[in-house]
Scaffold this motif. Structure first.
Motif, short mmCIF file in Angstrom:
data_model
loop_
_atom_site.label_atom_id
_atom_site.label_comp_id
_atom_site.label_asym_id
_atom_site.label_seq_id
_atom_site.Cartn_x
_atom_site.Cartn_y
_atom_site.Cartn_z
N ILE A 36 0.85 -1.19 0.00
CA ILE A 36 0.00 0.00 0.00
C ILE A 36 0.89 1.24 0.00
O ILE A 36 1.73 1.40 0.88
CB ILE A 36 -0.93 0.01 1.24
CG1 ILE A 36 -1.84 -1.22 1.22
CG2 ILE A 36 -1.75 1.29 1.28
CD1 ILE A 36 -2.70 -1.37 2.46
N VAL A 37 0.72 2.10 -1.00
CA VAL A 37 1.53 3.31 -1.10
C VAL A 37 1.09 4.30 -0.04
O VAL A 37 -0.10 4.60 0.12
CB VAL A 37 1.39 3.94 -2.50
CG1 VAL A 37 2.19 5.25 -2.58
CG2 VAL A 37 1.86 2.98 -3.58
N GLU A 191 -10.72 14.79 -0.91
CA GLU A 191 -9.82 14.41 0.18
C GLU A 191 -9.18 13.05 -0.04
O GLU A 191 -8.85 12.34 0.91
CB GLU A 191 -10.55 14.45 1.53
CG GLU A 191 -11.04 15.84 1.89
CD GLU A 191 -11.68 15.91 3.27
OE1 GLU A 191 -11.66 14.88 3.97
OE2 GLU A 191 -12.18 16.98 3.64
N ASP A 192 -9.02 12.69 -1.31
CA ASP A 192 -8.35 11.44 -1.67
C ASP A 192 -6.89 11.76 -1.92
O ASP A 192 -6.44 11.87 -3.05
CB ASP A 192 -9.01 10.83 -2.92
CG ASP A 192 -8.58 9.40 -3.16
OD1 ASP A 192 -7.54 9.00 -2.59
OD2 ASP A 192 -9.24 8.69 -3.92
N TYR A 193 -6.14 11.93 -0.83
CA TYR A 193 -4.77 12.45 -0.94
C TYR A 193 -3.79 11.42 -1.49
O TYR A 193 -2.76 11.79 -2.06
CB TYR A 193 -4.32 12.97 0.42
CG TYR A 193 -5.20 14.08 0.93
CD1 TYR A 193 -5.33 15.26 0.23
CD2 TYR A 193 -5.94 13.94 2.11
CE1 TYR A 193 -6.16 16.29 0.67
CE2 TYR A 193 -6.77 14.95 2.57
CZ TYR A 193 -6.88 16.13 1.84
OH TYR A 193 -7.70 17.13 2.29
N GLU A 194 -4.07 10.14 -1.31
CA GLU A 194 -3.18 9.12 -1.87
C GLU A 194 -3.26 9.14 -3.40
O GLU A 194 -2.24 9.04 -4.09
CB GLU A 194 -3.56 7.74 -1.31
CG GLU A 194 -3.25 7.61 0.17
CD GLU A 194 -3.70 6.29 0.76
OE1 GLU A 194 -3.77 5.31 0.00
OE2 GLU A 194 -3.98 6.22 1.96
N LEU A 195 -4.49 9.27 -3.93
CA LEU A 195 -4.65 9.38 -5.38
C LEU A 195 -4.03 10.69 -5.87
O LEU A 195 -3.37 10.72 -6.91
CB LEU A 195 -6.13 9.31 -5.74
CG LEU A 195 -6.49 9.47 -7.23
CD1 LEU A 195 -5.82 8.38 -8.06
CD2 LEU A 195 -7.99 9.45 -7.43
N ALA A 196 -4.23 11.77 -5.11
CA ALA A 196 -3.67 13.07 -5.49
C ALA A 196 -2.15 13.00 -5.58
O ALA A 196 -1.54 13.59 -6.48
CB ALA A 196 -4.09 14.14 -4.48
N ALA A 197 -1.52 12.25 -4.68
CA ALA A 197 -0.06 12.12 -4.69
C ALA A 197 0.41 11.40 -5.96
O ALA A 197 1.42 11.78 -6.55
CB ALA A 197 0.40 11.37 -3.45
N LYS A 198 -0.33 10.38 -6.38
CA LYS A 198 0.03 9.65 -7.60
C LYS A 198 -0.07 10.56 -8.82
O LYS A 198 0.79 10.54 -9.70
CB LYS A 198 -0.87 8.42 -7.76
CG LYS A 198 -0.63 7.33 -6.75
CD LYS A 198 -1.65 6.22 -6.86
CE LYS A 198 -1.50 5.43 -8.14
NZ LYS A 198 -2.43 4.28 -8.20
N ILE A 199 -1.15 11.35 -8.86
CA ILE A 199 -1.35 12.26 -10.01
C ILE A 199 -0.27 13.34 -10.00
O ILE A 199 0.28 13.70 -11.05
CB ILE A 199 -2.75 12.89 -9.96
CG1 ILE A 199 -3.83 11.79 -10.03
CG2 ILE A 199 -2.95 13.88 -11.09
CD1 ILE A 199 -5.23 12.27 -9.72
#
Length: 206
Positions: A36-37, A191-199
Protein backbone atom coordinates in the motif's frame (compact mmCIF):
# COMPACT_ATOMS: atom_id res chain seq x y z
CA UNK A 1 -17.38 -12.00 2.24
CA UNK A 2 -14.71 -13.58 4.43
CA UNK A 3 -12.11 -11.46 6.22
CA UNK A 4 -8.38 -12.18 6.11
CA UNK A 5 -6.12 -10.97 8.89
CA UNK A 6 -3.01 -9.03 7.87
CA UNK A 7 0.24 -8.39 9.72
CA UNK A 8 2.76 -5.64 9.01
CA UNK A 9 5.81 -7.00 7.20
CA UNK A 10 7.74 -3.77 6.73
CA UNK A 11 8.10 -0.54 4.79
CA UNK A 12 9.74 -0.18 1.39
CA UNK A 13 11.08 3.14 0.06
CA UNK A 14 10.54 3.98 -3.60
CA UNK A 15 13.75 4.61 -5.53
CA UNK A 16 11.83 6.31 -8.36
CA UNK A 17 9.11 8.31 -6.59
CA UNK A 18 10.59 10.81 -4.17
CA UNK A 19 9.02 10.71 -0.70
CA UNK A 20 6.83 7.68 -1.44
CA UNK A 21 6.83 4.49 0.61
CA UNK A 22 5.03 1.17 0.36
CA UNK A 23 3.67 -0.39 3.50
CA UNK A 24 3.85 -4.18 3.12
CA UNK A 25 1.10 -6.18 4.80
CA UNK A 26 1.43 -9.94 5.03
CA UNK A 27 -1.47 -12.40 4.85
CA UNK A 28 -1.68 -14.34 8.10
CA UNK A 29 -1.28 -18.07 7.46
CA UNK A 30 -0.46 -17.32 3.82
CA UNK A 31 2.28 -16.10 1.49
CA UNK A 32 0.64 -13.14 -0.20
CA UNK A 33 1.76 -9.56 0.47
CA UNK A 34 -0.40 -6.46 0.12
CA UNK A 35 1.65 -3.34 -0.78
CA UNK A 36 0.00 0.00 0.00
CA UNK A 37 1.53 3.31 -1.10
CA UNK A 38 1.79 5.79 1.77
CA UNK A 39 3.38 9.19 2.34
CA UNK A 40 6.53 10.00 4.28
CA UNK A 41 4.71 11.32 7.37
CA UNK A 42 2.54 8.20 7.65
CA UNK A 43 5.59 5.97 7.09
CA UNK A 44 7.37 7.78 9.93
CA UNK A 45 4.36 7.46 12.22
CA UNK A 46 4.02 3.73 11.51
CA UNK A 47 7.77 3.16 11.93
CA UNK A 48 7.76 4.92 15.32
CA UNK A 49 4.83 2.77 16.47
CA UNK A 50 6.67 -0.37 15.37
CA UNK A 51 9.87 0.69 17.12
CA UNK A 52 8.71 0.50 20.72
CA UNK A 53 11.88 2.13 22.02
CA UNK A 54 11.45 5.36 20.04
CA UNK A 55 9.38 8.03 21.77
CA UNK A 56 9.05 11.47 20.17
CA UNK A 57 9.37 14.38 22.63
CA UNK A 58 5.90 15.60 21.68
CA UNK A 59 2.96 13.45 20.53
CA UNK A 60 2.57 12.99 16.79
CA UNK A 61 -0.91 13.38 15.28
CA UNK A 62 -1.71 9.67 15.69
CA UNK A 63 -0.40 9.72 19.27
CA UNK A 64 -2.63 12.71 19.99
CA UNK A 65 -5.62 10.79 18.60
CA UNK A 66 -4.74 7.87 20.89
CA UNK A 67 -4.42 10.15 23.93
CA UNK A 68 -7.72 11.82 23.09
CA UNK A 69 -9.45 8.45 22.68
CA UNK A 70 -8.04 7.15 25.96
CA UNK A 71 -9.30 10.22 27.80
CA UNK A 72 -12.84 9.67 26.50
CA UNK A 73 -12.82 5.86 26.74
CA UNK A 74 -12.89 5.25 22.97
CA UNK A 75 -11.24 2.04 21.77
CA UNK A 76 -10.41 1.01 18.22
CA UNK A 77 -11.33 -2.68 18.09
CA UNK A 78 -10.17 -3.41 14.55
CA UNK A 79 -9.33 -1.93 11.16
CA UNK A 80 -10.88 -3.24 7.96
CA UNK A 81 -9.50 -2.42 4.50
CA UNK A 82 -12.86 -2.74 2.79
CA UNK A 83 -12.52 -1.30 -0.71
CA UNK A 84 -10.02 -0.93 -3.56
CA UNK A 85 -10.77 1.57 -6.33
CA UNK A 86 -8.25 2.64 -9.01
CA UNK A 87 -5.35 1.46 -6.86
CA UNK A 88 -6.55 3.34 -3.76
CA UNK A 89 -7.42 1.39 -0.61
CA UNK A 90 -10.30 2.51 1.61
CA UNK A 91 -10.50 1.58 5.28
CA UNK A 92 -12.79 1.74 8.30
CA UNK A 93 -12.05 2.04 12.00
CA UNK A 94 -14.33 -0.14 14.12
CA UNK A 95 -14.58 1.82 17.38
CA UNK A 96 -16.34 1.17 20.66
CA UNK A 97 -17.35 3.44 23.53
CA UNK A 98 -19.44 2.33 26.49
CA UNK A 99 -20.64 -0.74 24.60
CA UNK A 100 -21.70 1.22 21.50
CA UNK A 101 -19.91 0.41 18.25
CA UNK A 102 -19.23 3.04 15.61
CA UNK A 103 -17.64 2.75 12.16
CA UNK A 104 -15.43 5.65 11.04
CA UNK A 105 -14.03 6.12 7.53
CA UNK A 106 -10.25 6.63 7.39
CA UNK A 107 -7.33 6.67 5.02
CA UNK A 108 -5.64 3.29 5.15
CA UNK A 109 -2.28 4.71 6.21
CA UNK A 110 -3.90 6.56 9.13
CA UNK A 111 -6.01 3.54 10.05
CA UNK A 112 -2.93 1.31 10.29
CA UNK A 113 -0.94 3.90 12.25
CA UNK A 114 -3.81 3.97 14.75
CA UNK A 115 -4.26 0.17 14.75
CA UNK A 116 -0.66 -0.16 15.94
CA UNK A 117 -1.23 2.26 18.79
CA UNK A 118 -4.41 0.50 19.91
CA UNK A 119 -2.93 -2.97 19.25
CA UNK A 120 -5.97 -3.59 17.03
CA UNK A 121 -6.00 -6.32 14.37
CA UNK A 122 -6.00 -5.39 10.68
CA UNK A 123 -8.25 -7.20 8.21
CA UNK A 124 -9.17 -7.08 4.54
CA UNK A 125 -11.67 -8.97 2.46
CA UNK A 126 -10.53 -12.02 0.54
CA UNK A 127 -11.58 -10.54 -2.81
CA UNK A 128 -9.31 -7.51 -2.23
CA UNK A 129 -6.37 -9.75 -1.40
CA UNK A 130 -7.14 -11.87 -4.48
CA UNK A 131 -7.07 -8.72 -6.60
CA UNK A 132 -4.11 -6.83 -5.13
CA UNK A 133 -2.09 -9.43 -3.23
CA UNK A 134 1.30 -10.41 -4.65
CA UNK A 135 3.84 -13.18 -4.11
CA UNK A 136 7.35 -11.81 -3.63
CA UNK A 137 9.92 -13.75 -5.64
CA UNK A 138 12.51 -13.90 -2.86
CA UNK A 139 14.38 -16.84 -1.46
CA UNK A 140 12.31 -18.10 1.50
CA UNK A 141 15.49 -19.01 3.39
CA UNK A 142 16.87 -15.51 2.91
CA UNK A 143 13.61 -14.02 4.15
CA UNK A 144 13.68 -16.21 7.26
CA UNK A 145 17.26 -15.19 8.00
CA UNK A 146 16.43 -11.47 7.89
CA UNK A 147 16.34 -9.52 11.12
CA UNK A 148 12.66 -9.61 12.03
CA UNK A 149 13.00 -6.29 13.89
CA UNK A 150 13.98 -4.49 10.68
CA UNK A 151 11.30 -2.09 9.49
CA UNK A 152 12.77 -1.07 6.13
CA UNK A 153 12.68 -3.89 3.57
CA UNK A 154 15.95 -4.88 1.93
CA UNK A 155 16.85 -3.92 -1.66
CA UNK A 156 15.77 -7.24 -3.19
CA UNK A 157 12.25 -6.97 -1.81
CA UNK A 158 12.13 -3.23 -2.56
CA UNK A 159 12.84 -3.91 -6.24
CA UNK A 160 10.03 -6.44 -6.35
CA UNK A 161 7.62 -3.99 -4.73
CA UNK A 162 8.72 -1.19 -7.06
CA UNK A 163 7.19 -2.90 -10.08
CA UNK A 164 3.81 -3.37 -8.38
CA UNK A 165 2.98 -0.74 -5.78
CA UNK A 166 4.87 1.99 -7.65
CA UNK A 167 4.07 0.78 -11.16
CA UNK A 168 3.24 3.40 -13.76
CA UNK A 169 -0.44 4.06 -14.36
CA UNK A 170 -1.02 3.80 -18.10
CA UNK A 171 -4.25 5.78 -17.93
CA UNK A 172 -2.35 8.77 -16.53
CA UNK A 173 0.32 8.50 -19.22
CA UNK A 174 -2.33 8.96 -21.89
CA UNK A 175 -3.77 12.11 -20.28
CA UNK A 176 -2.85 15.69 -21.08
CA UNK A 177 -1.46 18.02 -18.40
CA UNK A 178 -4.77 19.88 -18.31
CA UNK A 179 -6.67 16.63 -17.71
CA UNK A 180 -4.22 15.61 -15.00
CA UNK A 181 -4.55 18.97 -13.23
CA UNK A 182 -8.35 18.71 -13.33
CA UNK A 183 -8.12 15.18 -11.93
CA UNK A 184 -5.74 16.41 -9.21
CA UNK A 185 -8.18 19.16 -8.18
CA UNK A 186 -10.99 16.61 -8.03
CA UNK A 187 -8.92 14.21 -5.89
CA UNK A 188 -8.02 17.01 -3.44
CA UNK A 189 -11.64 18.15 -3.22
CA UNK A 190 -12.63 14.55 -2.42
CA UNK A 191 -9.82 14.41 0.18
CA UNK A 192 -8.35 11.44 -1.67
CA UNK A 193 -4.77 12.45 -0.94
CA UNK A 194 -3.18 9.12 -1.87
CA UNK A 195 -4.65 9.38 -5.38
CA UNK A 196 -3.67 13.07 -5.49
CA UNK A 197 -0.06 12.12 -4.69
CA UNK A 198 0.03 9.65 -7.60
CA UNK A 199 -1.35 12.26 -10.01
CA UNK A 200 1.07 14.88 -8.70
CA UNK A 201 3.99 12.51 -9.33
CA UNK A 202 2.82 11.98 -12.92
CA UNK A 203 2.59 15.77 -13.43
CA UNK A 204 6.09 16.18 -11.97
CA UNK A 205 7.48 13.65 -14.48
CA UNK A 206 6.21 15.82 -17.33
Amino acid sequence: MSLVRLNIKGISYSQTQNGAYALILNEENGDRKLPIVIGAFEAQSIAIALEKEIRPPRPLTHDLFKNFSDRFDIVIKQVIIHKLVDGVFYSSLICEREGTEEIIDARTSDAIALALRFQAPIFTYKNILDKAGIYLKVNPKKEDEENQDSILMDDLIAEEIESTAFGEDLTYKDMSLEELNNLLDEAVNNEDYELAAKIRDEISKR
